[in-house]
Design an enzyme around this catalytic site. Structure first.
Site, PDB file in Angstrom:
ATOM      1  N   SER A 108      -2.494   3.233   3.656  1.00  0.00           N
ATOM      2  CA  SER A 108      -3.779   3.755   3.208  1.00  0.00           C
ATOM      3  C   SER A 108      -4.868   2.847   3.756  1.00  0.00           C
ATOM      4  O   SER A 108      -4.667   1.640   3.915  1.00  0.00           O
ATOM      5  CB  SER A 108      -3.853   3.764   1.678  1.00  0.00           C
ATOM      6  OG  SER A 108      -5.182   4.024   1.237  1.00  0.00           O
ATOM      7  N   TYR A 132      -2.966  -0.535  -6.006  1.00  0.00           N
ATOM      8  CA  TYR A 132      -2.555   0.459  -5.008  1.00  0.00           C
ATOM      9  C   TYR A 132      -2.826  -0.062  -3.599  1.00  0.00           C
ATOM     10  O   TYR A 132      -1.971   0.029  -2.705  1.00  0.00           O
ATOM     11  CB  TYR A 132      -3.306   1.770  -5.243  1.00  0.00           C
ATOM     12  CG  TYR A 132      -3.072   2.823  -4.195  1.00  0.00           C
ATOM     13  CD1 TYR A 132      -1.911   3.601  -4.214  1.00  0.00           C
ATOM     14  CD2 TYR A 132      -4.009   3.053  -3.188  1.00  0.00           C
ATOM     15  CE1 TYR A 132      -1.694   4.574  -3.252  1.00  0.00           C
ATOM     16  CE2 TYR A 132      -3.800   4.027  -2.231  1.00  0.00           C
ATOM     17  CZ  TYR A 132      -2.645   4.788  -2.259  1.00  0.00           C
ATOM     18  OH  TYR A 132      -2.432   5.756  -1.305  1.00  0.00           O
TER      19      TYR A 132
END
Length: 266
Positions: free
Chosen positions: A161, A175
């Protein structure tokens, strides 16, 4: 339909974890268009996974919906066993399954939250890659895998990501950190397997219009955050899937250890 790309020898079977929705579903369909049979992993939504499989079959490829929570090693082992018996050993893995939690500062995060994020996003990717390598490696594939047609190399794509680079302060640093681990994992595994016929690469999506944002407590984030993106729009799952499919293909035969940003310039 895209013209299938000729394989160098690895089986034209791919496992897409988290393949029932979003980027995973788009990747399953893109791979089918390029001549892959597809195992569609899902954690809970069997109906959605079967719908993706129906679309894969409509493109003329074999498809298998297979349940497993990738954070649970026993379920991962059972998943690979099912794929081996039903489709045969895979020649590619897309480590796409991942979770996010609601926006929260690090000072407020519980250990339970952190364990859930890292067990799914990091440990799950490691275990799935481990099982894929045991089936694909030209040097270290198991005798069972070789007897079933494995041991001929393959490709792995790990989903990272853009948060891994930006840190996601005030949103979900946990995350972001889990995806930073995936970036390091991609480089290390690629170099470890470079002489075993397995290429390992990553894709680092930016803000993409999928329902993962709802699980983070911000369902309309993809569109309300457009001002943060140089291209002034969120990405589409199929745009990320195209990058993944290229990295799996023989057109990327000299690419390993790379992570490709698909983030609209962010």
């Amino acid at each position: 339909m895209n013209t299938p790309i000729e394989s160098t020898g690895a089986p034209r079977r791919v496992l897409v974890t988290g393949g029932s929705r979003g980027i995973g579903a788009a990747t399953a369909l893109r791979c089918a268009q390029q001549g892959w049979d597809v195992a569609v992993n899902y954690a809970r939504d069997a109906q959605a996974a079967e719908a993706v499989c129906a679309q894969v079959r409509a493109l003329g490829r074999q498809a298998l919906a297979v349940q497993a929570d990738v954070a649970d090693e026993a379920q991962v082992l059972a998943m690979f066993d099912t794929i081996d018996r039903t489709l045969g050993p895979i020649g590619a893995l897309v480590n796409n399954a991942g979770v996010v939690a609601e926006n929260q500062r690090v000072a407020d995060m519980t250990v339970q939250r952190l364990q859930r994020i890292f067990n799914t996003n990091v440990v799950g990717s490691f275990v799935c890659a481990r099982e894929a390598v045991r089936r694909m490696s030209t040097l270290h594939a198991s005798p069972q895998a070789r007897a079933a047609g494995g041991g001929r190399g393959g490709a792995i794509v790990n989903l990272s990501s853009k948060a891994a680079v930006l840190g996601a302060p005030g949103w979900y640093v946990d995350y972001a950190a889990s995806k930073g681990a995936i970036d390091t994992f991609t480089v290390g595994l690629a170099r470890e397997l470079a002489l075993e016929g397995i290429r390992v690469n990553g894709v680092r999506p930016g803000i993409v219009d999928t329902d993962i944002h709802a699980s983070g407590g911000w369902p309309d984030r993809a569109h309300t955050s457009s001002a943060l993106i140089p291209m002034q729009r969120p990405g589409r799952p199929d745009e990320v899937a195209a990058a993944i499919a290229w990295l799996l293909s023989d057109d990327a035969s000299y690419t390993t250890g790379a992570t490709l940003d698909v983030a609209g310039g962010r």
